[in-house]
Write an enzyme that holds these catalytic residues in place. Structure first.
Site, PDB file in Angstrom:
ATOM      1  N   ASP A  98      55.427 -28.957   8.518  1.00 41.39           N
ATOM      2  CA  ASP A  98      56.547 -28.188   7.962  1.00 41.39           C
ATOM      3  C   ASP A  98      56.806 -26.887   8.699  1.00 41.39           C
ATOM      4  O   ASP A  98      57.932 -26.431   8.813  1.00 41.39           O
ATOM      5  CB  ASP A  98      56.306 -27.890   6.476  1.00 41.39           C
ATOM      6  CG  ASP A  98      55.169 -26.900   6.277  1.00 41.39           C
ATOM      7  OD1 ASP A  98      54.040 -27.202   6.710  1.00 41.39           O
ATOM      8  OD2 ASP A  98      55.405 -25.821   5.704  1.00 41.39           O
ATOM      9  N   ASP A 101      51.583 -24.668  10.465  1.00 40.02           N
ATOM     10  CA  ASP A 101      50.276 -25.249  10.153  1.00 40.02           C
ATOM     11  C   ASP A 101      50.295 -26.745  10.473  1.00 40.02           C
ATOM     12  O   ASP A 101      51.243 -27.253  11.056  1.00 40.02           O
ATOM     13  CB  ASP A 101      49.912 -24.989   8.690  1.00 40.02           C
ATOM     14  CG  ASP A 101      51.010 -25.461   7.740  1.00 40.02           C
ATOM     15  OD1 ASP A 101      51.822 -26.314   8.147  1.00 40.02           O
ATOM     16  OD2 ASP A 101      51.061 -24.988   6.595  1.00 40.02           O
ATOM     17  N   TYR A 249      54.048 -24.892  -1.708  1.00 39.76           N
ATOM     18  CA  TYR A 249      55.387 -25.338  -2.084  1.00 39.76           C
ATOM     19  C   TYR A 249      55.454 -25.618  -3.578  1.00 39.76           C
ATOM     20  O   TYR A 249      55.836 -26.693  -4.025  1.00 39.76           O
ATOM     21  CB  TYR A 249      55.823 -26.549  -1.233  1.00 39.76           C
ATOM     22  CG  TYR A 249      56.045 -26.141   0.194  1.00 39.76           C
ATOM     23  CD1 TYR A 249      57.190 -25.422   0.557  1.00 39.76           C
ATOM     24  CD2 TYR A 249      55.096 -26.393   1.180  1.00 39.76           C
ATOM     25  CE1 TYR A 249      57.391 -24.992   1.845  1.00 39.76           C
ATOM     26  CE2 TYR A 249      55.290 -25.967   2.481  1.00 39.76           C
ATOM     27  CZ  TYR A 249      56.441 -25.263   2.807  1.00 39.76           C
ATOM     28  OH  TYR A 249      56.637 -24.832   4.095  1.00 39.76           O
ATOM     29  N   GLU A 489      56.897 -16.863  11.009  1.00 45.85           N
ATOM     30  CA  GLU A 489      56.638 -18.307  10.989  1.00 45.85           C
ATOM     31  C   GLU A 489      57.941 -19.094  10.988  1.00 45.85           C
ATOM     32  O   GLU A 489      58.837 -18.823  10.196  1.00 45.85           O
ATOM     33  CB  GLU A 489      55.809 -18.692   9.756  1.00 45.85           C
ATOM     34  CG  GLU A 489      55.332 -20.139   9.791  1.00 45.85           C
ATOM     35  CD  GLU A 489      54.301 -20.454   8.716  1.00 45.85           C
ATOM     36  OE1 GLU A 489      53.615 -21.483   8.852  1.00 45.85           O
ATOM     37  OE2 GLU A 489      54.179 -19.690   7.731  1.00 45.85           O
TER      38      GLU A 489
END
Length: 512
Positions: A98, A101, A249, A489
């Protein structure tokens, strides 16, 4: 223009010179009549939207998990996660990481797929050579989502132990943390993930309807089955799977928005009146008229309103007339200077929703604006905000300002897309980008060994082309620190909606 010099005696030479003078390389011809507006004179863009479009799609190749194809363009990435799913005796190889990571989270991956598909549905006809790349980016996700939904009444929603993964700083090619497989089923429901997955499959079925009708039918059939499961076995996945999915999430908006959104996509993809009846019967209880004007991986209400407004505006589906006013309320909350404007902006003019990955709201909102402008133009309508008239042109101008800020028109004079423009983030919070590639450093980099690089000030050795980072803070500041995941990120769901906006602007400035 000066008169032509005397050596131009041949009419052929004159034609050639005129072609050179007015080729798209030098001038951006006016957009054609029709949906996308008409402009009397050529307009010059301050940005190369075509280049940004190419890069925004290429980014997804850097996020791929699984066995990489021979035409992989982000060449510093190699195969990874080749045994994913084996812990549960299923094949879950493929899909996308996603963000920075090495976990595959099904919820944001499905939303990314829906938004990439919507970008192609609305603006794919303008993408020229990039259309194929965009479709490949969608297919990389849908092939995985088909695997994740292969068993009835079960959806595999995550691969990887996020807590253990986040305790390491290692390349996906090296990862040795547990590839825990997380699923939802009748006993542990996850309506929001299931309904978003149904939306993704339904939207993608429209993308492939002409080019691959067999694949399109497979996607549509699966979407129907998955939505049925989502609606029948209701429950929030953030409750049943809390230790695995929170705080990463965790769903804060509830699952009602995903049910409305999923039904909207199935209505669009299947044209089955059942879904229209479902939306009519359940729209209000699912929050159709709520004033939560944030659109992203967690909350789909605004997206559903805009999508359903098209059925009324363009296809004249009368029972959905309320969705035009629901969509208008969102627009009025956004545009500065209107009586009901509530949106916050940075001093430099960027829409600001929250500190963590704010750019996702910029890209998703910009997409909704150019898309709604398209629907309004097709139906010859405008938005009225308490006496202020908002035209489609105004919506596009507003969206362009947000996209231009992202590409470098900001107080930092910095592009927030990696690899675009002369100045962009160099130390993004991304394991694969920040560690030496397998080609340059074949030996394994152990779990904690990577933290020496994580904590350093050295620029990332591998350029993750097209990655859009979380973006600046509310004062337009961006420190460009690897440790600052909130601002540095990248994520698939930041990029996905921008693909559609960039295609629209590249076309309207004659770059495509």
């Amino acid at each position: 223009m000066d008169s032509f010099p005397s050596f131009l005696t041949s009419s052929t030479t004159l034609v050639l010179l005129l072609l050179l003078l007015f080729s798209p390389c030098n001038a951006y011809p006016a957009a054609k009549h029709g949906t996308f507006g008409h402009h009397r004179r050529p307009r010059f863009a301050s940005h190369n939207y075509r280049d940004a479009l190419t890069k925004s799609i290429m980014f997804f190749e850097g996020q791929r998990s699984g066995k990489l194809p021979p035409n992989q363009r982000i060449s510093w990435r190699k195969d990874s996660g080749l045994t994913d799913g084996s812990a549960a005796h299923v094949d879950l190889v493929g899909g996308y990481y996603d963000a920075g990571d090495n976990v595959k989270f099904g919820f944001p991956m499905a939303f990314t797929t829906t938004m990439l598909s919507w970008s192609v549905i609305e603006f794919g006809g303008l993408m020229k050579g990039e259309l194929q790349n965009a479709k490949q980016a969608i297919r990389w996700a849908t092939d995985y989502l088909l695997k994740a939904t292969a068993h009835p009444d079960t959806i595999y929603v995550q691969v990887g132990d996020a807590t253990k993964d986040h305790a390491c700083w290692e390349r996906p090619e090296d990862m040795d943390t547990p590839r825990t497989v997380i699923k939802i089923d009748k006993n542990t429901p996850g309506t929001e993930v299931a309904a978003e997955t149904a939306a993704a499959l339904a939207a993608a079925s429209l993308v492939f309807r002409k080019s691959d009708p067999t694949y399109s039918k497979i996607l549509a059939r699966r979407a129907i089955r998955v939505f049925e499961f989502a609606d029948k076995h209701r429950g929030a996945y953030s409750i049943g799977l809390r230790p695995y999915v929170c705080p990463y999430y965790c769903d804060f908006s509830g699952y009602q928005d995903e049910l409305l959104w999923g039904a909207a996509w199935l209505h669009k993809a299947t044209r089955n009146p059942t879904y229209l009846s479902y939306i009519q019967a359940n729209g209000n209880t699912l929050g159709a008229d709520e004033t939560d004007n944030t659109f992203g991986w967690d909350n789909k209400h605004v997206g559903a309103r805009i999508l359903l407004s098209k059925a009324f505006l363009v296809q004249n589906v009368q029972p959905l007339h309320d969705y035009k006013s629901h969509a208008d309320n969102f627009i009025c909350s956004l545009i500065p200077g209107t009586p009901s404007s509530t949106a916050q902006y940075t001093p430099g003019g960027l829409l600001f929703k929250m500190n963590d990955s704010n750019m996702q709201y910029v890209t998703s909102t910009s997409f909704l604006l150019v898309t709604y402008a398209k629907y309004l133009t097709q139906s010859h309508k405008v938005v009225n905000c308490g006496g202020a008239t908002i035209t489609p042109k105004k919506l596009r101008t507003f969206a362009k300002k947000q996209v231009d800020y992202l590409l470098g028109d900001n107080p930092m004079k910095m592009s927030f897309m990696v690899g675009y423009g002369p100045r962009y983030p160099l130390r993004i919070h991304h394991r694969g980008s920040s560690l030496p590639s397998v080609s340059s450093h074949p030996a394994k980099i152990q779990c904690s060994s990577g933290f020496s690089i994580y904590n350093s000030q050295s620029p990332n050795p591998n350029i993750l082309i097209g990655a859009i980072v979380g973006g600046p803070d509310q004062n337009d500041r961006f420190p460009d620190q690897r440790s600052d995941y909130e601002q540095s990120e990248p994520a698939t769901y930041i990029n996905a909606p921008l693909v559609g906006s960039l295609a629209y602007f590249a076309h309207s400035f004659g770059q495509l």
